[in-house]
Design an enzyme around this catalytic site. Structure first.
Site, PDB file in Angstrom:
ATOM      1  N   ASP A  14       0.809  -1.222   0.000  1.00  0.00           N
ATOM      2  CA  ASP A  14       0.000   0.000   0.000  1.00  0.00           C
ATOM      3  C   ASP A  14       0.843   1.273   0.000  1.00  0.00           C
ATOM      4  OD1 ASP A  14      -2.066  -1.901   0.403  1.00  0.00           O
ATOM      5  OD2 ASP A  14      -1.856  -1.712   2.566  1.00  0.00           O
ATOM      6  N   GLU A 186     -11.259   0.502  -3.447  1.00  0.00           N
ATOM      7  CA  GLU A 186     -10.561   0.873  -2.208  1.00  0.00           C
ATOM      8  C   GLU A 186      -9.300   1.659  -2.572  1.00  0.00           C
ATOM      9  OE1 GLU A 186      -9.218  -2.712  -0.237  1.00  0.00           O
ATOM     10  OE2 GLU A 186      -8.752  -3.670  -2.137  1.00  0.00           O
TER      11      GLU A 186
END
Length: 538
Positions: A14, A186
């Site tokens: 991420d 997301e």
């Protein structure tokens, strides 16, 4: 010179990137590992150095009791008007219809801190990030969770204005973008360029169907149009590509006006049979960080240079001087410093001097026995990432257990349900012994069972080692550091991977670690003294 992917090896998912002048900073998720958030620095986008974990106090992060793969998800690092902004999610519930999580914001004038007391933003969903508009207003975007069991839980991307003066979100949130048919929208990041607001989002889930999509609008209250055609980045249709799981990333420009996209990726240990329809296997190193060069077409849409699958090697930015760093881990750590090497982490909480000490016995890491490797509370467990498919790790321990509930040694660990270790413990028949224990999807086994290896009475130290060789790894022990005995049991590296564990447990987002631990089920906290720790990549 080329940039070689991944730019951050081992569990570093991420990525959120920001440039300040000619320096780049990259923040990645740490989940239940303490301290929270890894921040690396680079001058050339090719060479990166781990410099800090900003969430290093309980006032900033308290993960006591957090479930496996809970904790810090998808931090967002930004910089505006001389200040760093760090947004992060602490996830408390990981499986099922509910996703209890808290989004926080902390700031600092220096990347090394100090960081301000965190502001609670919302609890509406994870992967929150902060957008600084050019009119001075700020907006939080985050994954919008739908707890209704009859609906898909990924409802869209929520947007809410943030007031820096009031230190809170203001106004009514709205659903900025619901994504495409791939679902699982997301990882949002907002940017503004040439009059458009660009929303970069991840879709398809975090496994091999992962992808990155882009949408845009002239106003944050307009309908966001999805970029036509294929995703910006995915390797779903390229099973033999060296980069897999590509998606979930962030955008950065260079002083020369070039654009790059950092992204999550994985490197599976492929099946041996290349005739397989889909050879993708397991990623024990976890989800890593890669980077791609990006350009904008005449219509203002972004594209990955070399195609939407991405490239294993990327051109270095123009006008930069290559800046390699000294390794942050010295191969052999003799524990002569008064602080742990930055590559080591613990689970969920900081370990105080009553649990871990580098001064109680100088030249040693002392771990006072606490809860088991199955605990989500207090483990006396210090570990670092697997960052190569082939490496050796070794330690030397002085440990004097007196009951079957006391054991300490060397671990290979994914989470409380999947780990293995070689340990020194006590046995009714032999006294001090060596045993090899592992937990596989929550069930625990002993390799030696009723016949563990007796430790010679005159052995002051016991040497323990693991050799990782791709899909397999083996434990060794020695009583003199020269003559090693191989434990006759082959461990499967795949069992320390997201792919293996997610067959039973939905939340499995980290990677394999190797380290040292001490357990004392009696609560007497007897110490295990580790003289050194070696991590050597081959």
């Amino acid at each position: 010179m080329k940039i070689h992917n991944p730019i951050l090896k081992g569990f570093n998912p991420d990525p959120s990137i920001v440039r300040v002048g000619d320096t780049y900073y990259l923040a990645t998720s740490t989940f239940e590992w303490w301290p929270g958030v890894q921040i690396h620095v680079s001058k050339d986008l090719a060479n990166w150095k781990l410099i800090t974990h900003p969430l290093n106090e309980k006032r900033l992060l308290d993960m006591t009791g957090n479930l496996d793969s809970g904790g810090v998800w998808a931090p967002d690092l930004s910089y505006h008007d001389g200040k760093f902004y760090l947004v992060y999610t602490d996830v408390k519930v990981t499986d099922g219809a509910f996703k209890d999580c808290i989004n926080y914001l902390t700031t600092a004038e220096d990347i090394m801190g100090p960081w301000t007391d965190p502001v609670v933003l919302n609890t509406a969903g994870f992967d929150a990030s902060l957008f600084h508009d050019d009119d001075g207003r700020k907006y939080l975007v985050n994954q919008y969770w739908d707890p209704r069991g009859f609906r898909h839980p990924f409802y869209g991307i929520m947007c809410t204005e943030y007031s820096e003066e009031e230190k809170r979100l203001t106004g009514k949130p709205w659903n900025l973008y619901k994504g495409t048919e791939e679902r699982f929208v997301e990882g949002p990041h907002l940017y503004k360029k040439d009059g458009y607001y660009y929303l970069f989002v991840a879709q398809g889930g975090t496994e091999y169907a992962h992808q990155e999509r882009v949408a845009r609008a002239k106003s944050l209250h307009d309908t966001f149009e999805t970029q036509p055609g294929r995703p910006l980045l995915t390797t779903l249709d390229a099973p033999w590509h060296p980069i897999q799981k590509a998606g979930h990333g962030a955008l950065v420009d260079t002083p020369e006006g070039e654009w790059y996209f950092t992204h999550l990726m994985g490197r599976p240990l492929h099946h041996d049979n290349e005739s397989s329809v889909d050879p993708r296997g397991w990623c024990p190193l976890g989800r890593e960080s890669g980077i791609q060069k990006l350009y904008w077409d005449e219509e203002g849409w972004p594209h990955i240079e070399g195609g939407y699958n991405g490239q294993a090697e990327v051109d270095i930015p123009k006008g930069v001087e290559v800046c390699p760093y000294e390794p942050t881990y010295p191969v052999k750590d003799d524990f002569v410093d008064t602080e742990l090497n930055i590559n080591f982490q613990t689970l969920r909480t900081p370990l105080g001097n009553d649990i871990m000490s580098l001064t109680d016995r100088p030249g040693h890491l002392r771990l006072y026995g606490h809860q088991s490797l199955a605990s989500t509370f207090t483990q006396a467990h210090v570990a670092r990432r697997w960052q190569a498919f082939e490496f050796d790790a070794e330690t030397k321990v002085d440990y004097r257990p007196e009951t079957i509930q006391q054991f300490a040694g060397l671990s290979c660990y994914f989470n409380t349900q999947n780990w293995s270790c070689i340990q020194v413990t006590w046995n009714e028949k032999y006294g001090r012994v060596i045993d090899v224990v592992y937990t596989d999807l929550g069930k625990t086994f002993s390799v030696f069972e009723e016949e563990p290896v007796p430790v010679p009475e005159d052995a002051d130290y016991i040497y323990l080692k693991v050799e990782v060789r791709g899909i397999s790894y083996w434990y060794y022990y020695s009583f003199d550091g020269e003559n090693w005995t191989k434990v006759p049991y082959r461990f499967d590296s795949a069992k320390l991977s997201q792919e293996y564990i997610k067959a039973v447990y939905d939340a499995a987002f980290t990677g394999a670690f190797v380290g040292m631990f001490s357990v004392d089920g009696l609560g007497t906290k007897i110490p295990a003294d580790f003289d050194y720790f070696v991590y050597k990549e081959l």
